[in-house]
Design a protein around this motif. Structure first.
Motif, PDB file in Angstrom:
ATOM      1  N   SER A 107       0.839  -1.194   0.000  1.00 13.07           N
ATOM      2  CA  SER A 107       0.000   0.000   0.000  1.00 13.07           C
ATOM      3  C   SER A 107       0.876   1.248   0.000  1.00 13.07           C
ATOM      4  CB  SER A 107      -0.904   0.021   1.230  1.00 13.07           C
ATOM      5  OG  SER A 107      -0.160   0.341   2.388  1.00 13.07           O
ATOM      6  N   PRO A 108       0.369   2.349  -0.535  1.00 12.17           N
ATOM      7  CA  PRO A 108       1.163   3.605  -0.509  1.00 12.17           C
ATOM      8  C   PRO A 108       1.415   4.109   0.912  1.00 12.17           C
ATOM      9  CG  PRO A 108      -1.082   4.002  -1.298  1.00 12.17           C
ATOM     10  CD  PRO A 108      -0.908   2.526  -1.246  1.00 12.17           C
ATOM     11  N   HIS A 109       0.522   3.777   1.849  1.00 14.28           N
ATOM     12  CA  HIS A 109       0.719   4.224   3.226  1.00 14.28           C
ATOM     13  C   HIS A 109       1.921   3.516   3.849  1.00 14.28           C
ATOM     14  CE1 HIS A 109      -3.016   6.142   2.551  1.00 14.28           C
ATOM     15  NE2 HIS A 109      -3.784   5.087   2.742  1.00 14.28           N
ATOM     16  N   TYR A 110       2.053   2.234   3.584  1.00 14.31           N
ATOM     17  CA  TYR A 110       3.222   1.490   4.070  1.00 14.31           C
ATOM     18  C   TYR A 110       4.497   2.078   3.478  1.00 14.31           C
ATOM     19  CZ  TYR A 110       6.440  -2.368   5.027  1.00 14.31           C
ATOM     20  OH  TYR A 110       7.509  -3.114   5.448  1.00 14.31           O
ATOM     21  N   ARG A 111       4.453   2.387   2.169  1.00 11.41           N
ATOM     22  CA  ARG A 111       5.643   2.890   1.496  1.00 11.41           C
ATOM     23  C   ARG A 111       6.079   4.235   2.080  1.00 11.41           C
ATOM     24  NH1 ARG A 111       9.691   0.875   0.196  1.00 11.41           N
ATOM     25  NH2 ARG A 111       8.341  -0.828  -0.497  1.00 11.41           N
ATOM     26  N   VAL A 112       5.115   5.115   2.410  1.00 10.05           N
ATOM     27  CA  VAL A 112       5.455   6.418   2.993  1.00 10.05           C
ATOM     28  C   VAL A 112       6.176   6.228   4.325  1.00 10.05           C
ATOM     29  CG1 VAL A 112       4.466   8.463   4.122  1.00 10.05           C
ATOM     30  CG2 VAL A 112       3.685   7.789   1.850  1.00 10.05           C
ATOM     31  N   LEU A 113       5.621   5.394   5.212  1.00  9.33           N
ATOM     32  CA  LEU A 113       6.231   5.184   6.517  1.00  9.33           C
ATOM     33  C   LEU A 113       7.588   4.505   6.382  1.00  9.33           C
ATOM     34  CD1 LEU A 113       3.189   4.068   8.730  1.00  9.33           C
ATOM     35  CD2 LEU A 113       4.158   6.353   8.422  1.00  9.33           C
ATOM     36  N   HIS A 114       7.670   3.521   5.498  1.00 12.25           N
ATOM     37  CA  HIS A 114       8.936   2.797   5.298  1.00 12.25           C
ATOM     38  C   HIS A 114      10.024   3.746   4.815  1.00 12.25           C
ATOM     39  CE1 HIS A 114      11.922   0.436   3.066  1.00 12.25           C
ATOM     40  NE2 HIS A 114      11.644  -0.566   3.923  1.00 12.25           N
ATOM     41  N   ASP A 115       9.711   4.555   3.819  1.00 14.70           N
ATOM     42  CA  ASP A 115      10.722   5.444   3.252  1.00 14.70           C
ATOM     43  C   ASP A 115      11.140   6.510   4.263  1.00 14.70           C
ATOM     44  OD1 ASP A 115      10.454   3.937   1.016  1.00 14.70           O
ATOM     45  OD2 ASP A 115       9.430   5.473  -0.182  1.00 14.70           O
ATOM     46  N   TRP A 116      10.191   6.980   5.047  1.00 10.94           N
ATOM     47  CA  TRP A 116      10.532   7.984   6.060  1.00 10.94           C
ATOM     48  C   TRP A 116      11.468   7.386   7.110  1.00 10.94           C
ATOM     49  CZ3 TRP A 116       8.518   8.081  11.309  1.00 10.94           C
ATOM     50  CH2 TRP A 116       8.886   9.219  12.023  1.00 10.94           C
ATOM     51  N   ILE A 117      11.194   6.176   7.567  1.00  9.01           N
ATOM     52  CA  ILE A 117      12.051   5.524   8.559  1.00  9.01           C
ATOM     53  C   ILE A 117      13.418   5.220   7.955  1.00  9.01           C
ATOM     54  CG2 ILE A 117      12.337   3.477   9.999  1.00  9.01           C
ATOM     55  CD1 ILE A 117       9.262   3.354  10.200  1.00  9.01           C
ATOM     56  N   ALA A 118      13.419   4.734   6.714  1.00  2.00           N
ATOM     57  CA  ALA A 118      14.682   4.409   6.049  1.00  2.00           C
ATOM     58  C   ALA A 118      15.567   5.641   5.893  1.00  2.00           C
ATOM     59  CB  ALA A 118      14.403   3.784   4.687  1.00  2.00           C
ATOM     60  N   ALA A 119      14.943   6.806   5.791  1.00  2.00           N
ATOM     61  CA  ALA A 119      15.708   8.053   5.660  1.00  2.00           C
ATOM     62  C   ALA A 119      16.204   8.567   6.998  1.00  2.00           C
ATOM     63  CB  ALA A 119      14.853   9.110   4.973  1.00  2.00           C
ATOM     64  N   GLY A 120      15.932   7.829   8.084  1.00  2.00           N
ATOM     65  CA  GLY A 120      16.387   8.244   9.399  1.00  2.00           C
ATOM     66  C   GLY A 120      15.289   8.839  10.249  1.00  2.00           C
ATOM     67  N   ALA A 121      14.046   8.697   9.795  1.00  4.21           N
ATOM     68  CA  ALA A 121      12.887   9.241  10.518  1.00  4.21           C
ATOM     69  C   ALA A 121      13.107  10.704  10.880  1.00  4.21           C
ATOM     70  CB  ALA A 121      12.603   8.417  11.776  1.00  4.21           C
ATOM     71  N   PRO A 122      13.436  11.541   9.884  1.00  6.13           N
ATOM     72  CA  PRO A 122      13.773  12.941  10.206  1.00  6.13           C
ATOM     73  C   PRO A 122      12.532  13.767  10.524  1.00  6.13           C
ATOM     74  CG  PRO A 122      13.740  12.650   7.838  1.00  6.13           C
ATOM     75  CD  PRO A 122      13.514  11.276   8.432  1.00  6.13           C
ATOM     76  N   ASP A 123      12.725  14.748  11.400  1.00  3.65           N
ATOM     77  CA  ASP A 123      11.692  15.768  11.572  1.00  3.65           C
ATOM     78  C   ASP A 123      11.834  16.752  10.413  1.00  3.65           C
ATOM     79  OD1 ASP A 123       9.638  17.245  12.582  1.00  3.65           O
ATOM     80  OD2 ASP A 123      10.633  17.809  14.457  1.00  3.65           O
ATOM     81  N   ASP A 124      10.821  17.544  10.165  1.00  3.20           N
ATOM     82  CA  ASP A 124      10.899  18.534   9.097  1.00  3.20           C
ATOM     83  C   ASP A 124      11.939  19.578   9.478  1.00  3.20           C
ATOM     84  OD1 ASP A 124       8.801  17.422   7.475  1.00  3.20           O
ATOM     85  OD2 ASP A 124       7.399  18.126   8.996  1.00  3.20           O
ATOM     86  N   VAL A 125      12.931  19.789   8.580  1.00  4.23           N
ATOM     87  CA  VAL A 125      14.053  20.662   8.897  1.00  4.23           C
ATOM     88  C   VAL A 125      13.709  22.138   8.738  1.00  4.23           C
ATOM     89  CG1 VAL A 125      15.761  18.925   8.336  1.00  4.23           C
ATOM     90  CG2 VAL A 125      14.918  20.425   6.532  1.00  4.23           C
ATOM     91  N   ALA A 126      12.649  22.438   8.077  1.00  3.56           N
ATOM     92  CA  ALA A 126      12.224  23.828   7.900  1.00  3.56           C
ATOM     93  C   ALA A 126      10.711  23.874   8.012  1.00  3.56           C
ATOM     94  CB  ALA A 126      12.685  24.355   6.541  1.00  3.56           C
ATOM     95  N   ASN A 127      10.172  25.079   8.057  1.00  3.03           N
ATOM     96  CA  ASN A 127       8.723  25.222   8.112  1.00  3.03           C
ATOM     97  C   ASN A 127       8.107  24.698   6.818  1.00  3.03           C
ATOM     98  OD1 ASN A 127       8.714  26.410  10.639  1.00  3.03           O
ATOM     99  ND2 ASN A 127       8.939  28.483   9.808  1.00  3.03           N
TER     100      ASN A 127
END
Length: 731
Positions: A107-127
């Motif tokens: 599902s696209p929802h799984y892919r969003v969470l997976h990719d975000w975690i794989a990227a280091g689960a970053p917080d948004d660096v700017a507004n």
């Protein structure tokens, strides 16, 4: 572990971070919303669920990031092995999860969470651009014939001016799936003839689309004559729904209906005879004007306002609600209603009032609206909003409103209007003086503890710090352009006369509870403003409309209609109106505790020498008959459903039974040897404002001797009519 996430983030290519990594606020948080993770029944509950808490519907993204990434470090999110993250394993049902499987690995929802975690689960660096609203591709849907499905798409408006298709991230529901349902992808399907609304929700916003499903049967519009703008809006809606309105009610029904609605009593026999003998075409309009000019109309609306504003007198506690203060407030309200004070001025004077609760009636808004020994700014703000705007703002105290546009900033900024209101002792023991305390510490936001300045609902900027903000609140609240105020008043007035609001309940105005006829409500509010907020003018418009004067008798097309005003709806009489109607019919008054002889039920409000913090019905019949106990400002406090206790009370209690002799009237019938036929007709007119049918007359003549030996047969007839549903209901 937190430093590890930061290191991984720093080592990622800048282009990947900028273009490929999902944004926590724009991509990840919406997945939690769509999957229901931050709903009130799951991790969005006040204490979370199963040891994990998210803010309800994502009102606190910074706090959510902390709880997801830094609590249970390395378990909920695992950048080294994203697919082993507890966040994903629970969502796909690979480990025990109370919420079950939410989506699959493809599902696209799984892919969003997976990719975000794989990227280091970053917080948004700017507004990142904030969502400022949402819109639907379709504002209304019409299903007719073979067309039974339609697709709606949802777009989010962002603070940078862009739009984003969030159809796959929104949540959907229907107000009536029996008419039309909407699935998780925004596909609407018709189920049965009728009308409803479907809703989409995304971020903190909700939006509605009206749905009409037409009957397949042939339909011929009867083209009834519209009396005014009200009928044009009602009939336009009915024609679209293929519902024919009922016919006009007869003169007897109209006379009783309008007299009960405007004078809180049935018409007298003399009024009945005069109206029925009048052959002029405009006699209904003349009667409406006559009733509007009577003090009884003002007294009824005094009772309605006093009930809504929770006027109660107590000489014990709270000490601000002493009987003298209640009497001062009540009589002030009565003067405003009798003088025809514009409703915006009436409300504004209460909002800005200061001074003695004994000498200055309107100041008791701040002693009566919330029954407490001290001012409670949050409760006061919530009740104020519910009464004067119809908005239940209290839902935004601990989280953004789940079903409306209001957020926590709106809530705490509105509470700030009431934060400085204080009471202090006056010159005598019973007196309390209301004032604005400039030294009072500011209201603070629940999430980040920042001070909140007063800000009106819907505005962007708070008020300047110039002292007491209530004059600014009153100016905004009662301004002609404030549709929240004018629509709320128009809707409440309509509901009082028609049995239900265009928005129903009247004090639950929100995006997800839209009006059943938006053009009608808008035009009623427009006319109210144009009349300079004249109560009598709007009531005159409503009563002169054909819609108000329709019969309760249904036809084949409107038999199931309960909300489009295609016919008059049966309305059980309010407790006070019922009691006064019994007194008017029988000519025998009743007394009320702590009030002088001759006081009408509509002029009675609860008084006690004891504690008034809890529900207050006053005399026992009021509780039995469903009068509001003034325990809150909710419109649901007044009960209109018939009960067994009511039937028993009316059968043998002290409201009807001691008054059956009708103050000597029945004895006069016997003494004067009035014919049973004439006596029966007189009693019917007195009780029901109509002559008996031939069948009714024949039936009663069989059991009433000619001449009767005593009044008992007539008392039995009076008892039967006063206990009939025809008497207990306005129809």
């Amino acid at each position: 572990m937190k430093h590890l996430f930061t290191l991984i983030t720093l080592l990622l290519p800048a282009t990947l971070l900028a273009e490929s990594v999902p944004s926590f606020r724009q991509d990840v948080m919406p997945v939690f919303f769509r999957a229901g993770c931050n709903a009130g029944t799951c991790h969005g509950a006040a204490k979370g669920k199963d040891g994990f808490m998210l803010s309800l519907f994502g009102y606190d993204p910074a706090g959510d990031y902390q709880r997801i990434v830094n609590d249970l470090a390395g378990r909920r999110v695992n950048p080294a092995l994203p697919e082993r993250s507890l966040l994903l394993l629970k969502a796909i049902g690979k480990v025990p999860h109370t919420g079950g499987e939410l989506f699959t690995t493809d599902s696209p929802h799984y892919r969003v969470l997976h990719d975000w975690i794989a990227a280091g689960a970053p917080d948004d660096v700017a507004n990142v651009p904030d969502t400022t609203g949402i819109e639907l591709t379709e504002e209304s849907l019409l299903f007719e014939g073979k067309v039974t499905r339609a697709q709606v798409r949802v777009f989010a408006r962002l603070s940078d001016g862009s739009k984003r298709d969030v159809t796959h991230l929104a949540r959907y529901h229907s107000n009536n799936p029996a008419v039309a349902a909407i699935d998780d992808d925004g596909r609407v399907s018709a189920a049965a003839a009728g009308d409803t609304h479907v809703f989409a929700r995304y971020s903190r916003f909700a939006i509605a689309a009206s749905v009409t499903v037409l009957k397949p049967d042939p339909f011929v519009w009867p083209n009834p004559v519209a009396h005014n703008y009200i009928d044009r809006h009602v009939f336009d809606r009915l024609q679209k729904l293929r519902i024919a309105p009922s016919g006009l009610c007869d003169d007897e029904t109209f006379l009783r209906r309008v007299t009960l609605d405007l004078a809180a009593r049935p018409p007298t026999p003399a009024e009945y005879e005069a109206f029925m003998a009048d052959t002029s075409k405009d006699k209904r309009s003349i009667k409406i004007d006559e009733l509007l000019a009577d003090d009884a109309f003002a007294d009824l609306w005094t009772a309605l306002w006093a009930e809504q504003l929770r006027v109660v007198g107590s000489n014990y506690a709270p000490d601000t609600m002493v009987i003298k203060a209640a009497a001062t407030y009540y009589e002030w309200i009565r003067r405003q209603m009798r003088e025809g004070r514009p409703l915006n001025e009436f409300v504004a004077e209460m909002v800005t009032a200061s001074g003695s609760n004994l000498a200055n009636g309107p100041v008791n808004l701040y002693t009566m609206l919330v029954h407490n020994v001290r001012v409670e700014p949050k409760q006061l703000a919530a009740d104020f909003s519910q009464v004067f705007l119809g908005v239940q703002l209290q839902c935004a105290e601990c989280h953004n409103h789940p079903f409306d546009r209001w957020n926590m900033n709106d809530y705490y900024s509105f509470v700030a209007f009431f934060n400085g209101i204080e009471r202090k002792p006056g010159a005598e023991a019973r007196e309390r003086r209301i004032f604005w305390d400039l030294a009072k510490p500011p209201v603070r936001h629940l999430v980040d503890d920042r001070p909140m300045r007063p800000k009106t609902l819907g505005s962007d900027q708070p008020l300047a710090d110039t002292g007491d903000p209530r004059p600014a609140l009153a100016a905004w609240l009662t301004a002609p352009e404030n549709e929240l105020f004018s629509r709320n008043l128009a809707n409440r007035i309509w509901a009082q006369l028609m049995g239900r609001g265009i928005v129903h309940p009247v004090d639950d105005v929100r995006v997800t509870n839209p009006p059943v006829n938006e053009p009608l409500l808008a035009d009623l509010a427009t006319h109210l403003v144009a009349s300079k907020f004249s109560l009598r003018d709007l009531v005159r418009d409503i009563c002169n409309s054909r819609t108000y004067q329709l019969s309760t008798t249904p036809n084949d097309t409107n038999r199931r209609d309960i909300r489009q005003f295609s016919r008059a709806y049966l309305r059980r009489l309010r407790a006070d109106v019922f009691i006064d109607s019994v007194v008017a019919v029988t000519g025998m008054p009743r007394s009320f505790s702590s009030f002088p002889e001759g006081t009408r039920a509509i002029d009675y409000y609860p008084r006690t020498s004891g504690d008034a913090v809890g529900p207050m019905f006053g005399d026992a019949p009021f509780q039995c008959l469903g009068r509001s106990p003034r325990g809150s400002v909710s419109s649901g406090e007044t009960k209109t459903a018939p009960t067994i206790s009511q039937a028993l009370h009316l059968s043998v209690g002290d409201t009807v039974q001691p008054r059956l002799a009708c103050n000597g009237l029945l004895q006069a019938y016997v003494k004067d040897k009035r014919s049973p036929t004439r006596a029966i007709e007189d009693i019917f007119v007195r009780c029901l404002s109509r002559k008996p049918t031939s069948e009714e007359l024949a039936g009663f003549l069989k059991i009433i001797p000619d001449p009767p030996a005593n009044t008992q047969p007539y008392e039995d007839l009076v008892w039967a009519l006063l206990n009939s549903t025809e008497f207990m209901f306005n129809h």
